[in-house]
Design a protein around this motif. Structure first.
Motif, PDB file in Angstrom:
ATOM      1  N   ILE A 121       0.831  -1.205   0.000  1.00 16.29           N
ATOM      2  CA  ILE A 121       0.000   0.000   0.000  1.00 16.29           C
ATOM      3  C   ILE A 121       0.868   1.259   0.000  1.00 16.29           C
ATOM      4  CG2 ILE A 121      -1.656   1.308   1.383  1.00 16.29           C
ATOM      5  CD1 ILE A 121      -2.823  -1.365   2.321  1.00 16.29           C
ATOM      6  N   LYS A 122       1.917   1.247   0.788  1.00 12.00           N
ATOM      7  CA  LYS A 122       2.819   2.399   0.820  1.00 12.00           C
ATOM      8  C   LYS A 122       3.486   2.634  -0.535  1.00 12.00           C
ATOM      9  CE  LYS A 122       6.783   4.270   3.321  1.00 12.00           C
ATOM     10  NZ  LYS A 122       7.804   4.012   4.391  1.00 12.00           N
ATOM     11  N   GLN A 123       3.912   1.546  -1.183  1.00  9.75           N
ATOM     12  CA  GLN A 123       4.557   1.676  -2.484  1.00  9.75           C
ATOM     13  C   GLN A 123       3.576   2.172  -3.534  1.00  9.75           C
ATOM     14  OE1 GLN A 123       7.890   1.201  -2.912  1.00  9.75           O
ATOM     15  NE2 GLN A 123       7.555   2.078  -4.956  1.00  9.75           N
ATOM     16  N   MET A 124       2.333   1.714  -3.495  1.00  9.62           N
ATOM     17  CA  MET A 124       1.323   2.181  -4.440  1.00  9.62           C
ATOM     18  C   MET A 124       1.035   3.674  -4.238  1.00  9.62           C
ATOM     19  SD  MET A 124      -1.352  -1.041  -4.377  1.00  9.62           S
ATOM     20  CE  MET A 124      -2.530  -0.178  -5.398  1.00  9.62           C
ATOM     21  N   LYS A 125       1.004   4.100  -3.001  1.00  9.20           N
ATOM     22  CA  LYS A 125       0.779   5.521  -2.720  1.00  9.20           C
ATOM     23  C   LYS A 125       1.921   6.381  -3.248  1.00  9.20           C
ATOM     24  CE  LYS A 125      -0.111   8.692   1.101  1.00  9.20           C
ATOM     25  NZ  LYS A 125      -0.251   8.821   2.586  1.00  9.20           N
ATOM     26  N   ASP A 126       3.154   5.904  -3.046  1.00  6.93           N
ATOM     27  CA  ASP A 126       4.305   6.656  -3.562  1.00  6.93           C
ATOM     28  C   ASP A 126       4.279   6.716  -5.086  1.00  6.93           C
ATOM     29  OD1 ASP A 126       5.124   6.976  -0.952  1.00  6.93           O
ATOM     30  OD2 ASP A 126       6.564   5.307  -1.001  1.00  6.93           O
ATOM     31  N   ASN A 127       3.935   5.608  -5.722  1.00 12.30           N
ATOM     32  CA  ASN A 127       3.869   5.605  -7.187  1.00 12.30           C
ATOM     33  C   ASN A 127       2.796   6.559  -7.700  1.00 12.30           C
ATOM     34  OD1 ASN A 127       5.857   3.668  -7.172  1.00 12.30           O
ATOM     35  ND2 ASN A 127       4.436   1.939  -7.412  1.00 12.30           N
ATOM     36  N   LYS A 128       1.644   6.598  -7.004  1.00 14.26           N
ATOM     37  CA  LYS A 128       0.566   7.492  -7.428  1.00 14.26           C
ATOM     38  C   LYS A 128       0.978   8.955  -7.265  1.00 14.26           C
ATOM     39  CE  LYS A 128      -3.635   7.882  -8.959  1.00 14.26           C
ATOM     40  NZ  LYS A 128      -4.029   7.346 -10.272  1.00 14.26           N
ATOM     41  N   GLU A 129       1.655   9.276  -6.192  1.00 15.92           N
ATOM     42  CA  GLU A 129       2.111  10.657  -5.996  1.00 15.92           C
ATOM     43  C   GLU A 129       3.123  11.063  -7.062  1.00 15.92           C
ATOM     44  OE1 GLU A 129       3.626  10.991  -2.062  1.00 15.92           O
ATOM     45  OE2 GLU A 129       1.649  10.888  -1.095  1.00 15.92           O
ATOM     46  N   GLN A 130       4.049  10.183  -7.390  1.00 18.52           N
ATOM     47  CA  GLN A 130       5.011  10.503  -8.440  1.00 18.52           C
ATOM     48  C   GLN A 130       4.309  10.664  -9.794  1.00 18.52           C
ATOM     49  OE1 GLN A 130       8.143   7.585  -8.447  1.00 18.52           O
ATOM     50  NE2 GLN A 130       8.775   8.041  -6.335  1.00 18.52           N
ATOM     51  N   GLU A 131       3.313   9.839 -10.052  1.00 19.64           N
ATOM     52  CA  GLU A 131       2.575   9.945 -11.311  1.00 19.64           C
ATOM     53  C   GLU A 131       1.821  11.271 -11.394  1.00 19.64           C
ATOM     54  OE1 GLU A 131      -0.966   7.557 -13.751  1.00 19.64           O
ATOM     55  OE2 GLU A 131      -0.170   6.787 -11.843  1.00 19.64           O
ATOM     56  N   MET A 132       1.187  11.683 -10.284  1.00 19.04           N
ATOM     57  CA  MET A 132       0.456  12.944 -10.282  1.00 19.04           C
ATOM     58  C   MET A 132       1.401  14.139 -10.383  1.00 19.04           C
ATOM     59  SD  MET A 132      -2.769  12.394 -10.294  1.00 19.04           S
ATOM     60  CE  MET A 132      -2.401  11.025 -11.408  1.00 19.04           C
ATOM     61  N   ASN A 133       2.562  14.038  -9.769  1.00 26.37           N
ATOM     62  CA  ASN A 133       3.538  15.122  -9.900  1.00 26.37           C
ATOM     63  C   ASN A 133       3.993  15.281 -11.346  1.00 26.37           C
ATOM     64  OD1 ASN A 133       3.464  15.651  -7.149  1.00 26.37           O
ATOM     65  ND2 ASN A 133       5.191  14.298  -6.681  1.00 26.37           N
ATOM     66  N   ALA A 134       4.282  14.165 -11.992  1.00 29.51           N
ATOM     67  CA  ALA A 134       4.683  14.231 -13.396  1.00 29.51           C
ATOM     68  C   ALA A 134       3.554  14.783 -14.257  1.00 29.51           C
ATOM     69  CB  ALA A 134       5.101  12.841 -13.882  1.00 29.51           C
ATOM     70  N   LEU A 135       2.291  14.374 -13.966  1.00 29.10           N
ATOM     71  CA  LEU A 135       1.145  14.869 -14.735  1.00 29.10           C
ATOM     72  C   LEU A 135       0.941  16.371 -14.522  1.00 29.10           C
ATOM     73  CD1 LEU A 135      -1.284  14.274 -16.552  1.00 29.10           C
ATOM     74  CD2 LEU A 135      -2.572  13.679 -14.484  1.00 29.10           C
ATOM     75  N   MET A 136       1.136  16.842 -13.311  1.00 27.88           N
ATOM     76  CA  MET A 136       0.969  18.267 -13.032  1.00 27.88           C
ATOM     77  C   MET A 136       1.976  19.095 -13.815  1.00 27.88           C
ATOM     78  SD  MET A 136       1.271  20.205  -9.346  1.00 27.88           S
ATOM     79  CE  MET A 136       3.000  19.735  -9.216  1.00 27.88           C
ATOM     80  N   PHE A 137       3.216  18.673 -13.839  1.00 28.94           N
ATOM     81  CA  PHE A 137       4.228  19.429 -14.583  1.00 28.94           C
ATOM     82  C   PHE A 137       3.996  19.347 -16.097  1.00 28.94           C
ATOM     83  CE2 PHE A 137       6.633  18.688 -10.591  1.00 28.94           C
ATOM     84  CZ  PHE A 137       6.891  20.008 -10.270  1.00 28.94           C
ATOM     85  N   GLU A 138       3.420  18.235 -16.552  1.00 31.87           N
ATOM     86  CA  GLU A 138       3.100  18.133 -17.974  1.00 31.87           C
ATOM     87  C   GLU A 138       1.963  19.078 -18.351  1.00 31.87           C
ATOM     88  OE1 GLU A 138       2.295  14.105 -18.840  1.00 31.87           O
ATOM     89  OE2 GLU A 138       4.389  13.432 -18.624  1.00 31.87           O
ATOM     90  N   THR A 139       0.986  19.241 -17.472  1.00 30.53           N
ATOM     91  CA  THR A 139      -0.103  20.184 -17.767  1.00 30.53           C
ATOM     92  C   THR A 139       0.381  21.624 -17.788  1.00 30.53           C
ATOM     93  OG1 THR A 139      -0.660  20.193 -15.413  1.00 30.53           O
ATOM     94  CG2 THR A 139      -1.876  18.670 -16.834  1.00 30.53           C
ATOM     95  N   LEU A 140       1.433  21.910 -17.065  1.00 25.88           N
ATOM     96  CA  LEU A 140       1.972  23.270 -17.075  1.00 25.88           C
ATOM     97  C   LEU A 140       2.588  23.634 -18.421  1.00 25.88           C
ATOM     98  CD1 LEU A 140       3.636  23.436 -13.529  1.00 25.88           C
ATOM     99  CD2 LEU A 140       1.495  24.492 -14.268  1.00 25.88           C
ATOM    100  N   VAL A 141       3.038  22.629 -19.153  1.00 30.53           N
ATOM    101  CA  VAL A 141       3.650  22.896 -20.458  1.00 30.53           C
ATOM    102  C   VAL A 141       2.658  22.696 -21.608  1.00 30.53           C
ATOM    103  CG1 VAL A 141       5.962  22.323 -19.653  1.00 30.53           C
ATOM    104  CG2 VAL A 141       4.504  20.510 -20.591  1.00 30.53           C
ATOM    105  N   GLY A 142       1.355  22.495 -21.272  1.00 20.75           N
ATOM    106  CA  GLY A 142       0.357  22.479 -22.334  1.00 20.75           C
ATOM    107  C   GLY A 142      -0.363  21.181 -22.571  1.00 20.75           C
ATOM    108  N   ARG A 143      -0.178  20.165 -21.719  1.00 22.15           N
ATOM    109  CA  ARG A 143      -0.890  18.895 -21.940  1.00 22.15           C
ATOM    110  C   ARG A 143      -2.365  19.072 -21.602  1.00 22.15           C
ATOM    111  NH1 ARG A 143       0.250  12.967 -19.103  1.00 22.15           N
ATOM    112  NH2 ARG A 143      -1.634  11.962 -19.930  1.00 22.15           N
ATOM    113  N   SER A 144      -3.224  18.478 -22.400  1.00 19.79           N
ATOM    114  CA  SER A 144      -4.667  18.587 -22.206  1.00 19.79           C
ATOM    115  C   SER A 144      -5.128  17.626 -21.118  1.00 19.79           C
ATOM    116  CB  SER A 144      -5.405  18.266 -23.506  1.00 19.79           C
ATOM    117  OG  SER A 144      -6.801  18.304 -23.302  1.00 19.79           O
TER     118      SER A 144
END
Length: 255
Positions: free
Chosen positions: A102-125
């Protein structure tokens, strides 16, 4: 050479299982001996096997009986407090593995959301994202905003503290400048100059004393200076000469 991780399962091969048993039994007894010696505790080991008629006992039968008797005299709650069998041991391992998963899944989800947030800043829909992903992305952005606000608040507090300390030091410096300047310490006079001043004062005093003494010897001067005395021009007698003892000398200015 690095040791390979052994898979914990029943060994089907008889000869391999027998060899493994002998090696593991020897290592187990050695570990129990080390634990008792290093930590100074009472420990014993009893190992039964189908390969030997008598069980292996460590350290001796007498010590094993003493330790077992001491264990049986304990209350039942204390006896079972740290007791673990095979079933409970496996359940504990499973629970620990689930927590790690569960801890590893939570860490993976946070890293995925961080990457998605930075991608939206550069124009991802955001249209291809689902509701769950959008909720997770919103939660991640809120966490970043909270961290930014907290850092800004801490920075403002530190700046206010620095400004207050600097204003206090400025006020102290201004008070020191406005404070009255103490008089400079008296300088020690040179001994030669001091002697000259003392000698001059004594000479002036002696000279003034001589003048006063001469004035006291002239009664006409005292009478003249006295405010009670009244005289006219006929009573003024100037003692330029002694008319009795000194012979009269002719003077064109006096009769």
């Amino acid at each position: 050479m690095a040791r390979r991780k052994v898979k914990l399962c029943y060994i089907a091969n008889d000869s391999t299982r027998k060899v493994t048993f002998k090696k593991r039994k020897k290592g187990l007894l050695k570990k129990v001996s080390e634990l008792s010696t290093l930590c100074g505790i009472d420990a014993c080991a009893i190992v039964y096997s189908p390969y030997e008629n008598q069980p292996d006992v460590w350290p001796s039968h007498h010590e094993v009986q003493r330790i077992l008797s001491q264990f049986k005299r304990m209350p039942e709650m204390e006896q079972s407090k740290r007791m673990v069998d095979q079933d409970s041991f496996l359940r504990q391992r499973i629970m620990k593995s689930n927590d790690q998963l569960i801890k590893q899944m939570k860490d993976n989800k946070e890293q995925e959301m961080n990457a998605l947030m930075f991608e939206t800043l550069v124009g991802r829909s955001l249209h291809p994202l689902g509701i769950m992903d959008l909720n997770d992305l919103g939660w991640t952005i809120e966490q970043y905003l909270k961290d930014i606000y907290k850092y800004q608040s801490d920075t403002n507090k530190r700046m206010a503290m620095v400004a207050g300390s600097s204003s206090s030091s400025t006020a102290a410096a201004a008070s020191a400048l406005l404070a009255p300047t103490p008089p400079p310490p008296a300088q020690a006079l040179d001994h030669g100059v001091m002697r000259n001043v003392i000698a001059s004062s004594q000479a002036a005093a002696s000279s003034s004393g001589g003048i006063d003494h001469q004035m006291e010897k002239q009664p006409w001067f005292m009478n003249l200076m006295s405010p009670e005395s009244s005289f006219n021009g006929d009573d003024l007698m100037l003692p330029f000469r002694d008319t009795i003892h000194t012979p009269h000398q002719s003077n064109n200015f006096l009769p």
